[in-house]
Design a protein around this motif. Structure first.
Motif, mmCIF file in Angstrom:
data_model
loop_
_atom_site.group_PDB
_atom_site.id
_atom_site.type_symbol
_atom_site.label_atom_id
_atom_site.label_comp_id
_atom_site.label_asym_id
_atom_site.label_seq_id
_atom_site.Cartn_x
_atom_site.Cartn_y
_atom_site.Cartn_z
ATOM 1 N N TYR A 108 0.893 -1.156 0.005
ATOM 2 C CA TYR A 108 -0.078 0.065 -0.111
ATOM 3 C C TYR A 108 0.917 1.416 -0.014
ATOM 4 C CZ TYR A 108 -4.275 -2.649 0.916
ATOM 5 O OH TYR A 108 -5.228 -3.607 0.980
ATOM 6 N N GLU A 138 -4.183 0.018 -7.985
ATOM 7 C CA GLU A 138 -5.684 0.584 -7.704
ATOM 8 C C GLU A 138 -6.080 1.599 -6.516
ATOM 9 O OE1 GLU A 138 -9.227 -2.201 -6.076
ATOM 10 O OE2 GLU A 138 -7.522 -3.191 -6.730
ATOM 11 N N LYS A 139 -6.556 2.376 -6.901
ATOM 12 C CA LYS A 139 -6.886 3.314 -5.663
ATOM 13 C C LYS A 139 -7.981 2.875 -4.980
ATOM 14 C CE LYS A 139 -7.178 8.601 -5.343
ATOM 15 N NZ LYS A 139 -7.506 8.237 -3.809
ATOM 16 N N THR A 140 -7.588 2.709 -3.651
ATOM 17 C CA THR A 140 -8.889 1.760 -2.716
ATOM 18 C C THR A 140 -9.764 2.894 -2.066
ATOM 19 O OG1 THR A 140 -6.976 2.114 -0.833
ATOM 20 C CG2 THR A 140 -6.913 -0.144 -2.522
ATOM 21 N N ASP A 141 -9.306 4.069 -1.703
ATOM 22 C CA ASP A 141 -10.116 5.076 -1.245
ATOM 23 C C ASP A 141 -9.555 6.395 -1.206
ATOM 24 O OD1 ASP A 141 -7.903 5.212 0.735
ATOM 25 O OD2 ASP A 141 -8.759 3.960 2.176
ATOM 26 N N ASP A 148 -5.220 5.979 -0.176
ATOM 27 C CA ASP A 148 -4.431 4.636 -0.280
ATOM 28 C C ASP A 148 -4.381 4.302 -1.800
ATOM 29 O OD1 ASP A 148 -3.730 4.911 2.425
ATOM 30 O OD2 ASP A 148 -4.729 3.220 3.083
ATOM 31 N N TYR A 149 -3.519 3.916 -2.332
ATOM 32 C CA TYR A 149 -3.124 2.905 -3.149
ATOM 33 C C TYR A 149 -2.628 1.456 -3.204
ATOM 34 C CZ TYR A 149 -3.470 7.491 -5.729
ATOM 35 O OH TYR A 149 -3.979 8.754 -6.267
ATOM 36 N N TYR A 150 -3.316 0.707 -3.977
ATOM 37 C CA TYR A 150 -2.910 -0.730 -3.818
ATOM 38 C C TYR A 150 -2.088 -1.057 -4.908
ATOM 39 C CZ TYR A 150 -3.087 -5.782 -2.593
ATOM 40 O OH TYR A 150 -2.901 -7.008 -2.442
#
Length: 299
Positions: free
Chosen positions: A166, A203-206, A209-211
């Motif tokens: 993350y 992938e943007k999780t929120d 954060d980026y996954y």
């Protein structure tokens, strides 16, 4: 002589004058519709001029007025007369449409007006068939629809090792390659060879954060280790491929377009799409020179 001419006009020219053109185009209905409602897009193939919101060809003014995905009203104004025509968009398959451009006008009992209306309609009929050919030339080219060249291929690198992490911000080059190095060192320590470029999915999780998923293809499988997983892609599975040169913004835009291509062609992703980092971002500091290959698995 005059009587014969009048008889010819009334016999030859029907009471209802039709305008008709047809053209099949190798394009998805969604892709065609999306660009036809975009006036800037139309200007790229329109053979005439454009002014005050109207498209002009052969001194006739055209407007494409959207009703729905399968129908556009196209009023054509020539002088003081307006011919109300319609462009029908019929989906033939997942990647082709048939265009039917139809219209009609009532002729006059006045022989001069009757002939004039018929003659103008005949010229318009010739024009719309020419315009349909111009549409075919433009919209059948996927690069004009999506801005990238999308190729169909088969999955070749099926054995992978992967890791994930993350990031509180969009992952930097150093962050990404620290994950790549972890995988490379593990492969080297276990006698496996890397067979392709590093693979990346973000992938943007929120809101913060980026996954970040990173993988490298190998010549043989390795066992799992803490933070490292053995992965397999379906060998010889279908995959869409596009290559782009440029920085993050251009690459992300191309990624969105290839996803749009998949959706337009009614293809779904059975696995995670990813970037293949052709250019080593640590060695090449100029992001405008970065070459990235986008892989989008489909079925």
């Amino acid at each position: 002589m005059i009587t014969a001419a009048l008889a010819f006009v009334y016999a030859f020219i029907p009471n209802v004058i039709t305008i008709e053109g047809k053209q099949d185009i190798q394009v998805t209905q969604q892709g065609f519709y999306r660009l036809l409602i975009n006036k800037d897009s139309i200007k790229k193939w329109w053979p005439g001029t454009h002014a005050k919101g109207d498209l002009v060809y052969n001194n006739n003014s055209y407007q494409f007025v959207n009703n729905n995905i399968s129908l556009f009203a196209v009023p054509i104004t020539t002088g003081n007369a307006t011919y109300n025509t319609s462009l029908y968009i019929v989906s033939l398959a997942s990647d082709s449409v048939r265009l039917a451009w139809l219209g009609e006008t009532t002729s006059s009992y006045n022989p001069v007006k009757r002939f004039t209306l018929w003659f103008k309609a005949k010229k318009i009929n010739d024009d719309i068939n020419f315009l349909l050919k111009k549409m075919n030339q433009f919209y059948s080219n996927d690069e004009n629809i999506y801005g990238i060249k999308v190729q169909k291929a088969l999955v070749m690198d099926s054995i992978l090792i992967a890791t994930s992490a993350y990031s509180k911000e969009y992952p930097s080059v150093d962050f990404i390659y620290s994950q790549v190095d972890k995988l490379k060192n593990y492969a080297l320590a276990n006698g496996a060879q890397q067979t392709g470029y590093p693979m990346l999915n973000i992938e943007k999780t929120d809101t913060t954060d980026y996954y970040v998923r990173v993988a490298i293809p190998l010549n043989r499988p390795l066992p799992d280790a803490p933070g490292i997983n053995n992965k397999r892609m379906l060998g010889l599975g279908n995959i869409l491929v596009a290559e782009v040169t440029g920085g993050i913004a251009k690459t992300n835009q191309a990624f969105e377009q290839i996803a749009l291509y998949a959706g337009d062609h009614q293809r779904v992703a059975p696995a995670i799409p990813f970037y293949s980092l052709i250019t080593d971002r640590r060695a090449e500091k100029d992001s405008l020179k970065w070459v990235t290959r986008i892989y989008f698995p489909v079925m």
